[in-house]
Design a protein around this motif. Structure first.
Motif, PDB file in Angstrom:
ATOM      1  N   ASP A 122       6.895  17.273 -16.938  1.00 39.83           N
ATOM      2  CA  ASP A 122       6.115  18.498 -17.135  1.00 39.83           C
ATOM      3  C   ASP A 122       6.917  19.754 -16.788  1.00 39.83           C
ATOM      4  O   ASP A 122       6.413  20.861 -16.899  1.00 39.83           O
ATOM      5  N   LYS A 152       0.265  18.374 -21.387  1.00 39.84           N
ATOM      6  CA  LYS A 152       0.080  17.518 -22.561  1.00 39.84           C
ATOM      7  C   LYS A 152       1.334  16.714 -22.897  1.00 39.84           C
ATOM      8  O   LYS A 152       1.282  15.774 -23.683  1.00 39.84           O
ATOM      9  N   LYS A 208       2.605  11.514 -20.773  1.00 41.45           N
ATOM     10  CA  LYS A 208       1.762  10.431 -21.283  1.00 41.45           C
ATOM     11  C   LYS A 208       1.115   9.730 -20.098  1.00 41.45           C
ATOM     12  O   LYS A 208       1.775   9.358 -19.147  1.00 41.45           O
ATOM     13  N   LYS A 209      -0.194   9.574 -20.177  1.00 48.39           N
ATOM     14  CA  LYS A 209      -0.870   8.934 -19.046  1.00 48.39           C
ATOM     15  C   LYS A 209      -1.370   7.552 -19.427  1.00 48.39           C
ATOM     16  O   LYS A 209      -1.657   7.290 -20.565  1.00 48.39           O
TER      17      LYS A 209
END
Lengths: 304, 408, 301
Positions: free
Chosen positions: B354, B404, B407-408
């Motif tokens: 991020d 965004k 990736k989770k």
């Protein structure tokens, strides 16, 4: 302006982005349009508004919001911004137009400060951060404005259309009456003109075009910020108009180019820019009250 | 021998010619250009400003002046704390001057605007000056790095220490803009999670010169701690006027959420003594920070603020990444920055997907005039480091974040 | 709101102090407007100049003249700084403003706007924009006093009292003495007063000098409370304009009372809805001007 002058302006405008950094050119044109709109009021109607930033910045916010949140095209955004500025101009005008001189300046200032406050506090404006990441989008759905030259020629076209409109307005009977009011209001009244309505019309027209300038700027720079609505911007446009020559058609353009150009070129010397601009202003008020264009025209006429 | 040397050289040359196309362009435009975009004359100029430019130049010098055989150039400009001015400068830098990385960018509004724009144009930003957590959450971008501190990390150390020290009820004086609100919210969360109580808050317009009214309201609330969720001149004025009204003498404690050493210097120890806050850098923390601090002082006549130190470190690590990647291509450098260890004056951080640089933070306390040693640090012996907050505790985890790109 | 009385009184007291500064500043503007008919945009910058003169006298002057221990203390600055600012004003009036009287009054406003830019830009180059604290508060005025409903800094009490005294004296001189009568007559019928053998241009010059000296005085008084910074004038000038307009342009009493009242209004807003604290004056201004176009104490034109 005669035909040669028009052609010169258009050719220069078309060639400019190859000589000057296009985004700077666009900034110059936006402020030039803003100053021209302001001049319509100060130069041709003799009304000093100290709140024009409200129209410029207000339209920037509305346009920025419209294209960001409602996904409108850039042209629709600019039109909505312009319309908003016109409406706001009508409100300001109705409230202020009966006042004269200093009182007129002060009431427009107060109203503009209220708009500033709204731009700070309304939920959609982003507060101190302003609106950011406004998309430039596609003009008519197929011209990509992210390409600098496309954006530039769009701005130039908008500028020329508005400039032509101002030229028409000034040279129309409406413009003549405006001048008559500026010179001698009592006489204009006795001639049967409805002075207040004419002034109001000039005010709304000026506000609308200032809005076009602000809305266009928000597309070019992809932001709308509190600077655009602050009283400093109102002060700056007075400066541009006066330095260039109020009451002349090209004066505000020259003035805007001078002031914005100075700020841009001298940005490395910090706040000495403020000193230099202040001094320029003092010299203009003391010696060249007609402004650069005004004085040159006078010299020109004298030498023939 | 000669033959061997020749064949080695040939092999090297061959190797180069093979690798060159892979590394896209090598160094574009024949030089690496770094832009220091800061507030040069406005309210934050003492925090970054010309000192940031000096710090960046020192980093280039310490790196050796060239990278991959090409010169490194520093350019600088004033964003006047205006998002439109800042993004206009950034646009011109990237379009016209081919600037490869932009750093400092004090002021969250400018920071967000410039990060967005630079990312659209595939340019790395390493923000050391702005605090908003939005930079690595809502507004995170592929090329945007938030290098030094954010409004989540700041209160972690300070609020925890104060609540544990008995400061269990809080009243906030908050600068009325995104930065202040986010600082207040993050602090509130921490105070509440530790069982503390929030007595109230008042939103003061940005740039308030007289805080007396708000201070009296805070006094009236009976809270033990007055949290200052603001920065720069606002913080200085609030602390100064709290002193004038005898707020601290009457038993309430002030907690500055974002304080820079330049603020402490300007207030003086008499007024600021005992103030606790969190910082990313203090010159007298370890040998590495002292070395940079003293070198900076020799050049600039002041000890560096954490922002200026951050600029130094950011530029240095960026150049390391360019060297390791063998190119100034933004994608390659960004990938390298994500892989490498980020050395921050002796502590080690890493840059996440991020864009957040996770590194240690430090809880410091302003010395009293008695503790001050005039023979140390040219009159800048102002703080003592009370605790180290490890990076993974100081910053929001990726799972909590809303970027965004993650990736989770 | 359910606010305790003490809290209301405390806020009123703070607002009153702020209002006293507005009063002194707008009084200067009103005096100048009354006689010269121009809006002095440089007023804020001259207020800043006064504060800087006090700061420089205390911190730097000694070093400049080679005697590091030499200091102009607060009391001396309270007299000297306004005098210097006044002289500077006289210089501006004689060399520049006086050339503009025969043109539209707006040119006066524009000229002084230029002067303000120059001063502001100049000081921004040399001083911290954040402001530098003024360390010279006299020892006798440090500390706090108990007013019963609140603890109040002694210095602010002094500044409040000093401002009120200055306002009263100015009002008295202009409205109740012969000198003031000449001034007021000069406003109405300059030719006539001239015919009586009074040097009107000199009177105008001195009035301008006096008006800006008041701004300088406010600057010195403000220095120990707020930090001394190049933008302190720009931040306050627009508000002070509003005060003068609401009070009625050129009305001495109007500007004093309006200044005090608006300080209180602002103080109350800081409790009720703080974000509007900087804007509430403009709401008041719009409403007042719509109801009474010439301001509260102004005469209809």
């Amino acid at each position: 302006m005669n035909r040669i002058a028009w052609i010169t302006v258009i050719v220069l405008g078309l060639l400019a982005p190859f000589a000057v950094y296009p985004v700077l050119m666009m900034e110059l044109l936006c402020f030039a349009l803003f100053a021209c709109a302001f001049n319509l009021l100060l130069g041709y109607s003799g009304l000093l508004s100290f709140g024009h930033a409200a129209f410029f910045g207000g339209a920037a916010y509305i346009c920025g919001y419209a294209v960001t949140a409602w996904h409108l095209g850039p042209l629709q955004g600019i039109l909505i911004g312009t319309a908003f500025a016109g409406g706001l101009g009508l409100v300001f005008g109705v409230l202020a137009i009966r006042r004269q001189g200093i009182y007129f300046a002060m009431i427009t200032l107060a109203l503009a400060q209220i708009i500033f406050f709204l731009c700070l506090k309304m939920p959609f404006t982003g507060g101190e951060d302003g609106l950011q990441g406004v998309p430039r989008g596609m003009l008519f759905g197929f011209i990509d404005l992210n390409k600098p030259l496309n954006m530039y020629y769009t701005v130039f076209a908008i500028f020329m259309i508005c400039f032509w409109l101002i030229w028409r307005a000034v040279n129309s009977p409406f413009g003549q009456v405006l001048s008559a009011i500026r010179e001698n209001e009592a006489r204009a009244i006795s001639l049967g003109y409805s002075v207040e309505r004419i002034k109001l019309l000039a005010f709304v027209l000026s506000a609308t075009l200032a809005g076009t300038a602000g809305a266009t700027k928000s597309i070019v720079f992809q932001t709308a910020s509190l600077t655009d609505v602050s009283w400093h911007t109102s002060g700056e446009v007075i400066l541009m108009t006066l330095v260039g020559g109020m009451g002349t058609l090209l004066g505000p353009v020259v003035g805007a180019f001078t002031i914005v150009g100075l700020q841009h070129e001298l940005s490395s010397i910090g706040s000495w820019v403020t000193v230099i601009i202040g001094l320029t202003f003092i010299v203009c008020v003391l010696v060249f009250r007609r402004g650069m264009v005004g004085e040159l025209t006078r010299l020109w006429k004298r030498s023939f | 021998m000669k033959k061997l040397a020749c064949s080695l050289a040939c092999a090297a040359a061959l190797g180069l010619s093979v690798t060159a196309p892979v590394n896209a362009a090598g160094i574009s435009n024949g030089e690496v250009k770094i832009g220091v975009l800061s507030d040069m004359s406005g309210v934050y100029s003492a925090i970054g400003g010309k000192g940031s430019v000096v710090a960046a130049e020192m980093a280039v010098h310490d790196f050796g002046g060239t990278v991959l055989g090409k010169p490194i150039k520093i350019v600088s400009a004033d964003h006047q704390n205006k998002a439109d001015v800042g993004s206009a400068v950034a646009r011109e830098w990237i379009d016209k001057d081919h600037v490869d990385m932009i750093t400092d960018i004090l002021n969250s509004a400018v920071g967000i605007a410039v990060q967005k724009l630079a990312s659209e144009k595939h340019t790395i930003t390493m923000n050391t000056g702005a605090g908003s957590t939005a930079l690595t959450n809502k507004d995170c971008t592929k090329y945007g790095i938030h290098y030094l501190y954010d409004t989540y990390a700041l209160p972690v150390g300070t609020a925890t220490a104060i609540v544990k020290g008995g400061g269990t009820s809080w009243y906030f004086i908050t600068a009325d803009y995104a930065f202040g609100h986010s600082l207040q919210n993050n602090t509130e969360t921490i105070v509440k999670s530790l069982g503390g109580e929030i007595k109230g808050a008042v939103q003061a317009p940005l740039g308030t010169s007289d805080f007396s009214s708000y201070l009296i309201q805070a006094q009236g609330s009976g809270a033990k701690v007055i949290g200052l969720a603001n920065a720069g001149a606002d913080t200085i004025n609030a602390i100064k006027q709290a002193n004038e009204f005898g707020i601290v003498q009457k038993g309430q404690q002030l907690a500055g959420m974002l304080v820079f050493i330049s603020d402490v210097k300007s207030l003086g120890l008499d007024t600021a003594k005992g103030l606790q806050f969190t910082t990313g850098y203090y010159w007298d923390r370890n040998d590495a920070s002292r070395k940079f601090g003293n070198a900076f002082y020799a050049k600039f006549g002041k000890m560096p603020t954490m922002d200026q130190a951050g600029v130094y470190s950011a530029v240095l690590n960026y150049l390391k990444a360019v060297k390791a990647a063998g190119t100034d291509n933004a994608d390659a450098v960004r990938a390298e920055l994500g892989k490498m260890k980020i050395d921050f004056f002796g502590s080690v951080g890493h840059i996440r997907a991020d864009g957040l640089n996770v590194h240690d933070m430090y809880l410091v306390k302003v010395k009293s005039p008695k503790e001050f040693n005039p023979n140390v640090g040219h009159g800048w012996d102002l703080l003592k480091v009370e605790a180290t907050i490890p990076g993974d505790k100081a910053y929001m985890s990726l799972a909590q974040g809303s970027c965004k790109l993650v990736k989770k | 709101m359910g606010l305790p009385l003490d809290a209301v009184l405390a806020q009123a007291m703070l607002g009153l102090t702020q209002g006293a500064f507005y009063a002194v500043l707008s009084l200067g503007l009103a005096v100048i407007f009354g006689l010269l008919n121009i809006i002095n945009f440089a007023h804020g910058a001259l207020y800043m100049l006064g504060a800087f003169l006090a700061l420089i006298g205390l911190n730097q002057l000694g070093g400049w003249i080679g005697a590091p221990d030499f200091q102009i203390n607060f009391w001396a600055a309270l007299v000297l700084a306004p005098l210097l600012v006044g002289l500077f004003g006289i210089l501006i009036e004689r060399t520049m403003l006086s050339r503009l009287y025969k043109f539209d009054h707006l040119y006066g406003l524009l000229l002084t706007f230029g002067v303000a830019l120059v001063l502001q830009g100049f000081f921004t180059n040399y001083y911290n924009v954040n402001g530098t604290p003024y360390p010279g508060t006299p020892a006798s005025l440090r500390g706090i006093v108990n007013l019963g409903f609140m603890y109040f800094p002694k210095y602010r009490l002094f500044a409040l009292a000093a401002s009120l005294v200055v306002c009263f004296i100015t009002w008295y001189v202009i409205e109740r003495t012969k000198l003031g009568a000449y001034l007021r007559a000069g406003t109405e019928k300059p030719e006539l007063v001239q015919a009586f053998g009074i040097n009107v241009p000199l009177m105008i010059t001195l009035t301008y000098g006096f008006g800006v000296a008041l701004a300088g005085l406010a600057g010195v008084l403000a220095a120990p409370i707020y930090s001394v910074g190049p933008l302190m004038g720009a931040n306050v000038i627009i508000t002070v304009f509003a005060v003068v307009v609401i009070g009625g342009m050129g009305s001495i009493l109007g500007s004093i009372l309006t200044g005090l009242a608006l300080g209180m209004v602002e103080g109350i807003t800081k409790v009720v809805y703080p974000p509007a604290a900087n804007t509430v004056i403009f709401f008041v201004m719009v409403i007042i001007l719509l109801v009474r176009p010439a301001g509260l104490f102004g005469r209809e034109v």
